[in-house]
Design an enzyme around this catalytic site. Structure first.
Site, PDB file in Angstrom:
ATOM      1  N   GLY A  17       0.821  -1.218   0.000  1.00 59.81           N
ATOM      2  CA  GLY A  17       0.000   0.000   0.000  1.00 59.81           C
ATOM      3  C   GLY A  17       0.850   1.261   0.000  1.00 59.81           C
ATOM      4  O   GLY A  17       1.869   1.336   0.695  1.00 59.81           O
ATOM      5  N   SER A  18       0.432   2.247  -0.792  1.00 64.18           N
ATOM      6  CA  SER A  18       1.155   3.528  -0.843  1.00 64.18           C
ATOM      7  C   SER A  18       0.267   4.664  -0.343  1.00 64.18           C
ATOM      8  O   SER A  18       0.415   5.818  -0.744  1.00 64.18           O
ATOM      9  CB  SER A  18       1.617   3.809  -2.275  1.00 64.18           C
ATOM     10  OG  SER A  18       0.494   3.827  -3.154  1.00 64.18           O
ATOM     11  N   GLY A  19      -0.694   4.328   0.523  1.00 57.98           N
ATOM     12  CA  GLY A  19      -1.576   5.349   1.101  1.00 57.98           C
ATOM     13  C   GLY A  19      -0.906   5.970   2.317  1.00 57.98           C
ATOM     14  O   GLY A  19       0.324   5.958   2.457  1.00 57.98           O
ATOM     15  N   GLY A  21      -0.730   5.006   5.468  1.00 60.97           N
ATOM     16  CA  GLY A  21       0.033   4.073   6.297  1.00 60.97           C
ATOM     17  C   GLY A  21       1.301   3.613   5.591  1.00 60.97           C
ATOM     18  O   GLY A  21       2.399   3.648   6.164  1.00 60.97           O
ATOM     19  N   VAL A  85      -1.444  -7.011  -5.123  1.00 61.69           N
ATOM     20  CA  VAL A  85      -1.057  -8.138  -4.261  1.00 61.69           C
ATOM     21  C   VAL A  85      -2.197  -9.148  -4.260  1.00 61.69           C
ATOM     22  O   VAL A  85      -3.332  -8.817  -3.919  1.00 61.69           O
ATOM     23  CB  VAL A  85      -0.728  -7.668  -2.832  1.00 61.69           C
ATOM     24  CG1 VAL A  85      -0.563  -8.856  -1.897  1.00 61.69           C
ATOM     25  CG2 VAL A  85       0.526  -6.822  -2.851  1.00 61.69           C
ATOM     26  N   GLU A 180     -19.205  17.113   2.418  1.00 57.59           N
ATOM     27  CA  GLU A 180     -18.301  17.964   1.635  1.00 57.59           C
ATOM     28  C   GLU A 180     -18.709  17.986   0.165  1.00 57.59           C
ATOM     29  O   GLU A 180     -18.716  19.033  -0.483  1.00 57.59           O
ATOM     30  CB  GLU A 180     -16.858  17.460   1.793  1.00 57.59           C
ATOM     31  CG  GLU A 180     -16.330  17.759   3.191  1.00 57.59           C
ATOM     32  CD  GLU A 180     -14.990  17.120   3.520  1.00 57.59           C
ATOM     33  OE1 GLU A 180     -14.326  17.610   4.429  1.00 57.59           O
ATOM     34  OE2 GLU A 180     -14.628  16.111   2.894  1.00 57.59           O
ATOM     35  N   ASP A 319      -6.650   1.603   7.804  1.00 56.52           N
ATOM     36  CA  ASP A 319      -8.065   1.245   7.653  1.00 56.52           C
ATOM     37  C   ASP A 319      -8.301  -0.260   7.679  1.00 56.52           C
ATOM     38  O   ASP A 319      -9.434  -0.710   7.811  1.00 56.52           O
ATOM     39  CB  ASP A 319      -8.606   1.803   6.327  1.00 56.52           C
ATOM     40  CG  ASP A 319      -8.909   3.290   6.410  1.00 56.52           C
ATOM     41  OD1 ASP A 319      -8.622   3.884   7.458  1.00 56.52           O
ATOM     42  OD2 ASP A 319      -9.430   3.843   5.421  1.00 56.52           O
TER      43      ASP A 319
HETATM   44  C1  LIG Z   1     -13.315  10.516   0.186  1.00 57.60           C
HETATM   45  C2  LIG Z   1     -12.564  10.306   1.475  1.00 57.60           C
HETATM   46  C3  LIG Z   1     -12.395  11.377   2.356  1.00 57.60           C
HETATM   47  C4  LIG Z   1     -11.685  11.203   3.536  1.00 57.60           C
HETATM   48  N1  LIG Z   1     -11.518  12.282   4.377  1.00 57.60           N
HETATM   49  C5  LIG Z   1     -10.761  12.145   5.483  1.00 57.60           C
HETATM   50  C6  LIG Z   1     -10.489  13.264   6.311  1.00 57.60           C
HETATM   51  O1  LIG Z   1     -10.955  14.368   6.056  1.00 57.60           O
HETATM   52  N2  LIG Z   1      -9.685  13.082   7.402  1.00 57.60           N
HETATM   53  C7  LIG Z   1      -9.133  11.864   7.695  1.00 57.60           C
HETATM   54  O2  LIG Z   1      -8.385  11.758   8.674  1.00 57.60           O
HETATM   55  N3  LIG Z   1      -9.406  10.783   6.955  1.00 57.60           N
HETATM   56  C8  LIG Z   1     -10.185  10.888   5.850  1.00 57.60           C
HETATM   57  N4  LIG Z   1     -10.440   9.801   5.057  1.00 57.60           N
HETATM   58  C9  LIG Z   1      -9.933   8.481   5.490  1.00 57.60           C
HETATM   59  C10 LIG Z   1      -8.463   8.310   5.176  1.00 57.60           C
HETATM   60  O3  LIG Z   1      -8.202   8.681   3.846  1.00 57.60           O
HETATM   61  C11 LIG Z   1      -8.090   6.861   5.446  1.00 57.60           C
HETATM   62  O4  LIG Z   1      -8.345   6.579   6.789  1.00 57.60           O
HETATM   63  C12 LIG Z   1      -6.626   6.590   5.132  1.00 57.60           C
HETATM   64  O5  LIG Z   1      -6.393   6.791   3.756  1.00 57.60           O
HETATM   65  C13 LIG Z   1      -6.242   5.172   5.531  1.00 57.60           C
HETATM   66  O6  LIG Z   1      -4.894   4.954   5.194  1.00 57.60           O
HETATM   67  P1  LIG Z   1      -4.405   3.506   4.778  1.00 57.60           P
HETATM   68  O7  LIG Z   1      -2.944   3.629   4.529  1.00 57.60           O
HETATM   69  O8  LIG Z   1      -4.875   2.512   5.742  1.00 57.60           O
HETATM   70  O9  LIG Z   1      -5.179   3.180   3.415  1.00 57.60           O
HETATM   71  P2  LIG Z   1      -5.200   3.979   2.052  1.00 57.60           P
HETATM   72  O10 LIG Z   1      -4.726   5.360   2.209  1.00 57.60           O
HETATM   73  O11 LIG Z   1      -6.553   3.746   1.486  1.00 57.60           O
HETATM   74  O12 LIG Z   1      -4.128   3.215   1.157  1.00 57.60           O
HETATM   75  C14 LIG Z   1      -4.305   1.893   0.738  1.00 57.60           C
HETATM   76  C15 LIG Z   1      -3.231   1.579  -0.278  1.00 57.60           C
HETATM   77  O13 LIG Z   1      -3.215   0.187  -0.536  1.00 57.60           O
HETATM   78  C16 LIG Z   1      -3.183  -0.050  -1.930  1.00 57.60           C
HETATM   79  N5  LIG Z   1      -3.795  -1.367  -2.136  1.00 57.60           N
HETATM   80  C17 LIG Z   1      -5.013  -1.796  -1.742  1.00 57.60           C
HETATM   81  N6  LIG Z   1      -5.181  -3.094  -2.061  1.00 57.60           N
HETATM   82  C18 LIG Z   1      -4.052  -3.490  -2.686  1.00 57.60           C
HETATM   83  C19 LIG Z   1      -3.623  -4.715  -3.264  1.00 57.60           C
HETATM   84  N7  LIG Z   1      -4.364  -5.814  -3.263  1.00 57.60           N
HETATM   85  N8  LIG Z   1      -2.404  -4.744  -3.844  1.00 57.60           N
HETATM   86  C20 LIG Z   1      -1.596  -3.662  -3.870  1.00 57.60           C
HETATM   87  N9  LIG Z   1      -1.958  -2.480  -3.316  1.00 57.60           N
HETATM   88  C21 LIG Z   1      -3.158  -2.400  -2.734  1.00 57.60           C
HETATM   89  C22 LIG Z   1      -3.959   1.123  -2.511  1.00 57.60           C
HETATM   90  O14 LIG Z   1      -3.644   1.327  -3.859  1.00 57.60           O
HETATM   91  C23 LIG Z   1      -3.461   2.253  -1.620  1.00 57.60           C
HETATM   92  O15 LIG Z   1      -2.223   2.727  -2.089  1.00 57.60           O
HETATM   93  C24 LIG Z   1     -11.145   9.936   3.863  1.00 57.60           C
HETATM   94  C25 LIG Z   1     -11.333   8.864   2.987  1.00 57.60           C
HETATM   95  C26 LIG Z   1     -12.029   9.050   1.793  1.00 57.60           C
HETATM   96  C27 LIG Z   1     -12.216   7.896   0.852  1.00 57.60           C
END
Ligand SMILES: Cc1cc2nc3c(=O)[nH]c(=O)nc-3n(C[C@H](O)[C@H](O)[C@H](O)COP(=O)(O)OP(=O)(O)OC[C@H]3O[C@@H](n4cnc5c(N)ncnc54)[C@H](O)[C@@H]3O)c2cc1C
Length: 466
Positions: A17-19, A21, A85, A180, A319
């Protein structure tokens, strides 16, 4: 302490994941004596909180999604791999990813899974065809195409009912994203599009925000919910509470009210922001770790140190993790990444004993949502406030967390143009934005059908040979 890698190589960390986290985890290991492979299905680091601004023409996709390998270009201990993945093997300690026909197996000593969540239609996946969600850049661009396309179609049609249908926008789910987006569609019509058409008055469009619960912004409490609701209503947004959407089709939606009556809303543009489902990788991991389960949304019930039972160096963060009191927000993912990487670094020095680790502690920095320009609601600890001050706080915080100086600069400029003036810089739409997802779905089902035929032919040949 972590075992050294086979062959005396450096300790290998795989991050999925490149989000929020995944990227934070990679950066935190910048100076560690490790080899990192960051695998993601997207080439960019997406700042999801601003997706709605891409959907409504304020920001470009590049401003909220810098390319991950460019962000990490100078960090020599990371390799970024594009790929989906498909398999995590906790016995063999490998992650298998696929890019087109290329399959890559990456071994790991420590694994950080930050695969996040996707849209959930609560078992009604067919709704997605007519009511896209907002989780990816594709989603936001498709929505921009649908929102602006609806105004264009309304200008052209000569049928009164069809014009009304085209000018009715429905947002399903009144969490921060729904609030929003509804606010921004109303502002787009009122400020940017007003006066630009000849047969329609864009500002007279209907924007409806539908929520199954009895309040707007349910997690932020009654006071802030009411504040946001009043502000939206002042902008002309219709709020319908205690209303469950029971069907979505091309022409509109069916809604069931609290008293059990069903009614129709004819609308061309509908957006789903009502629920999330964790990545299926969570279930895959839980099935391999004895005694580890997932919750109803597919999030992994992790141990207090964010690992899965029996695997002290397999971390699930963001998440995808289920930890009491930690919301599915960016802070949960960032703090989870800080914690997991600290343990990995400590372990490299021989200072980590999984049995005596201090548990992960979440520090709640609060939450906020913008309602319109100059108006937001915010909650920090027991403090709740709204209006201009909350909006300023929102502005500064979002700029702080955006990745890259250039992006911050161009974002400020775009906000200046939009919030002080009337225009928006990203109003272009293309047919691909609107139709590409459906075409890709057809391609996928075609590929699946082709694979099934090939499989049947192989079986037939094998039977003939025996
Ligand atoms: C529209 C929207 C608005 C939001 N607004 C807010 C806000 O105002 N404030 C706030 O704090 N939070 C907000 N959030 C929530 C916040 O964005 C998430 O809690 C946060 O992004 C979680 O981070 P993460 O690293 O767990 O997952 P993510 O940031 O979702 O990253 C997941 C990563 O995993 C990758 N991935 C997934 N499955 C696979 C796979 N099988 N193989 C390879 N790669 C994969 C994806 O491409 C992505 O890069 C919002 C979310 C959304 C959708």
């Amino acid at each position: 302490m972590v075992e050294p890698s086979a062959g005396g190589k450096r300790h290998r960390v795989v991050i999925i994941g490149s989000g929020f986290g995944g990227l934070r985890a990679a950066k935190q290991l910048k100076r560690a004596d490790v080899d990192i492979t960051l695998i993601s299905r997207t080439t960019s680091h997406l700042f999801q909180p601003l997706l709605y601004q891409v959907a409504t023409g304020i920001l470009s996709e590049g401003e909220i999604a810098p390319t991950t390998r460019l962000v990490l270009r100078k960090q020599r201990n990371v390799q970024v791999l594009l790929g989906e993945v498909e398999e995590i093997d906790l016995q063999a300690n490998t992650v298998t990813s696929q890019l087109m026909t290329m399959r890559t197996v990456t071994p790991f000593d420590s694994l950080i899974v930050a695969a996040g969540a996707q849209q959930s239609y609560f078992g009604n996946d067919h709704f997605a065809t007519y009511a896209p969600g907002m989780k990816t850049i594709d989603d936001a661009l498709e929505l921009r195409g649908r929102i602006l396309g609806a105004f264009e179609a309304a200008e052209v049609t000569t049928d009164h009912d069809e014009r009304e249908r085209r000018l009715t926008f429905v947002v399903i789910g009144a969490g921060p994203t729904g609030v929003e987006l509804a606010g921004q569609i109303a502002e787009l019509a009122e400020r940017t599009l007003a006066g630009a058409f000849r047969t329609i008055e864009p500002e007279e469009c209907r924007v409806i925000l539908i929520e199954g619960a009895g309040a707007v912004l349910p997690p932020m409490g009654e006071k802030l919910g009411l504040k946001a609701q009043r502000r939206l209503e002042k902008m002309g947004v219709e709020i319908q509470l205690n209303a469950m959407v029971t069907n979505v089709d091309y022409m509109g939606i069916t809604v069931k009210d609290k008293d059990g009556t069903e009614r129709r809303i004819e609308c061309a543009c509908k957006v789903w922001s009502a629920g999330v489902q964790a990545s299926p990788l969570g279930k895959m991991i839980a099935e391999q770790a004895d005694g580890t389960e997932t919750d109803r949304a597919g999030r992994v019930f992790v141990e207090p140190d964010l690992t899965v039972k029996g695997h002290p160096y397999v971390f699930v963060i963001g998440d995808l993790m289920s930890v009491p009191g930690v919301p599915g927000m960016a802070q949960g993912a960032l703090q989870g990444a800080n914690y997991a990487t600290k343990l990995i670094k400590r372990s490299l020095k021989g200072h980590d004993d999984p049995a005596t680790r201090a548990p992960f502690k979440y520090f709640d920095k609060g939450s906020m949502a913008t309602v319109s320009r100059f108006s937001a609601v915010a909650q920090v600890g027991k403090l709740e406030f709204g209006g201009f001050i909350a909006w300023l706080a929102w502005l500064v915080l979002h700029l702080y967390y955006l990745v890259g100086y250039k992006n911050r600069l161009t974002t400020v400029l775009a906000w200046f143009i939009t919030f002080l003036g009337r225009s928006r810089g990203q109003m272009a739409i293309t047919s691909q934005m609107i139709y590409a997802r459906l075409a890709m779905q057809q391609l996928e089902s075609h590929k699946e059908a082709l694979a099934a035929v090939e499989q049947a032919e192989r079986l037939e040949r094998a039977r003939g040979a025996s």
